[in-house]
Design a protein around this motif. Structure first.
Motif, PDB file in Angstrom:
ATOM      1  N   ASN A 105      59.205  70.277 141.801  1.00 54.69           N
ATOM      2  CA  ASN A 105      60.630  70.466 142.059  1.00 54.69           C
ATOM      3  C   ASN A 105      60.786  71.561 143.108  1.00 54.69           C
ATOM      4  OD1 ASN A 105      61.583  68.631 139.990  1.00 54.69           O
ATOM      5  ND2 ASN A 105      60.906  70.177 138.524  1.00 54.69           N
ATOM      6  N   ILE A 106      61.705  71.368 144.031  1.00 56.76           N
ATOM      7  CA  ILE A 106      61.929  72.324 145.112  1.00 56.76           C
ATOM      8  C   ILE A 106      62.629  73.581 144.574  1.00 56.76           C
ATOM      9  CG2 ILE A 106      63.114  72.724 147.311  1.00 56.76           C
ATOM     10  CD1 ILE A 106      60.859  70.740 147.630  1.00 56.76           C
ATOM     11  N   LEU A 107      62.046  74.744 144.893  1.00 56.86           N
ATOM     12  CA  LEU A 107      62.642  76.032 144.536  1.00 56.86           C
ATOM     13  C   LEU A 107      63.373  76.638 145.730  1.00 56.86           C
ATOM     14  CD1 LEU A 107      59.579  77.477 142.569  1.00 56.86           C
ATOM     15  CD2 LEU A 107      61.560  76.250 141.646  1.00 56.86           C
ATOM     16  N   LEU A 108      62.751  76.592 146.913  1.00 56.10           N
ATOM     17  CA  LEU A 108      63.329  77.047 148.175  1.00 56.10           C
ATOM     18  C   LEU A 108      62.902  76.073 149.263  1.00 56.10           C
ATOM     19  CD1 LEU A 108      62.391  80.867 147.997  1.00 56.10           C
ATOM     20  CD2 LEU A 108      64.612  79.849 147.440  1.00 56.10           C
ATOM     21  N   SER A 109      63.809  75.723 150.173  1.00 56.26           N
ATOM     22  CA  SER A 109      63.473  74.716 151.176  1.00 56.26           C
ATOM     23  C   SER A 109      64.174  74.978 152.501  1.00 56.26           C
ATOM     24  CB  SER A 109      63.870  73.330 150.655  1.00 56.26           C
ATOM     25  OG  SER A 109      63.621  72.354 151.630  1.00 56.26           O
ATOM     26  N   MET A 110      63.484  74.646 153.599  1.00 54.58           N
ATOM     27  CA  MET A 110      64.055  74.793 154.937  1.00 54.58           C
ATOM     28  C   MET A 110      65.044  73.683 155.275  1.00 54.58           C
ATOM     29  SD  MET A 110      61.033  75.894 157.493  1.00 54.58           S
ATOM     30  CE  MET A 110      61.724  77.217 158.483  1.00 54.58           C
ATOM     31  N   ASN A 111      64.842  72.516 154.720  1.00 63.68           N
ATOM     32  CA  ASN A 111      65.703  71.396 155.116  1.00 63.68           C
ATOM     33  C   ASN A 111      66.906  71.281 154.182  1.00 63.68           C
ATOM     34  OD1 ASN A 111      64.580  70.254 152.859  1.00 63.68           O
ATOM     35  ND2 ASN A 111      63.441  68.673 153.924  1.00 63.68           N
ATOM     36  N   ASP A 112      67.569  70.159 154.210  1.00 66.17           N
ATOM     37  CA  ASP A 112      68.826  70.004 153.473  1.00 66.17           C
ATOM     38  C   ASP A 112      68.662  69.767 151.969  1.00 66.17           C
ATOM     39  OD1 ASP A 112      67.812  67.480 153.722  1.00 66.17           O
ATOM     40  OD2 ASP A 112      69.589  66.598 154.630  1.00 66.17           O
ATOM     41  N   VAL A 113      67.441  69.806 151.466  1.00 66.05           N
ATOM     42  CA  VAL A 113      67.215  69.719 150.024  1.00 66.05           C
ATOM     43  C   VAL A 113      67.537  71.079 149.422  1.00 66.05           C
ATOM     44  CG1 VAL A 113      65.496  69.359 148.218  1.00 66.05           C
ATOM     45  CG2 VAL A 113      65.394  68.000 150.319  1.00 66.05           C
TER      46      VAL A 113
END
Length: 162
Positions: A105-113
């Protein structure tokens, strides 16, 4: 005579200023009086490059942590709670960087997620262009497991906490 009177008036002020200096050194009262408190945040800057679509590698680290080997594809990272990490991700537009938990699961992301820690004020996540900046809190550290390119799943490496 006029200057002598001014000097006499300034002496008590100077005395007071210098006598308070010791108290100002211990800004946060942590129960000690050794005046060795360093209340600043540790900052580590990293340049994160890529080997095409197959791997990330760290080409430079500035700061007081040797958290990974340099120029090693998908190297494991060892991060420290309380440190502010400032990453520059080269090729970020084609290789958006993200941090994930053990279930991916994404915690921090550069893109739009939207990652689950992106709005946490203590993490103070900031991303713009090629920058990816965050403070590793204990709560984020408890979840953090790996880094990844959100487009190329082979560009991933493990993260452990120091």
């Amino acid at each position: 005579m006029k200057n002598f009177k001014r000097v006499l008036l300034l002496l008590p002020i100077l005395f007071l200023a210098f006598s308070c200096q010791d108290d100002m050194e211990d800004v946060v009262d942590d129960g000690d009086d050794d005046n060795n408190d360093d209340n600043s945040i540790n900052i580590v800057a990293m340049m994160v490059d890529n080997s095409g679509a197959s791997a990330y590698f760290v080409s430079s680290i500035s700061g007081n942590e040797d958290l990974t080997a340099l120029n090693e594809d998908n190297s494991p990272w060892e991060l420290t709670v309380g440190t502010r990490y400032e990453l520059t991700v080269t090729g970020a537009s084609t290789h958006p960087f993200a941090l994930r938990d053990g279930d991916n699961n994404i915690l921090l992301s550069m893109n739009d997620v939207d990652g689950s820690f992106e709005s946490d004020s203590d993490v103070d996540f900031q991303t713009s262009g090629t920058s990816f900046n965050f403070t590793l809190t204990q709560e984020l550290a408890d979840e953090l497991n790996n880094y990844v390119c959100t487009i190329h799943s082979g560009m991933t490496g493990s993260i452990s906490i120091n």
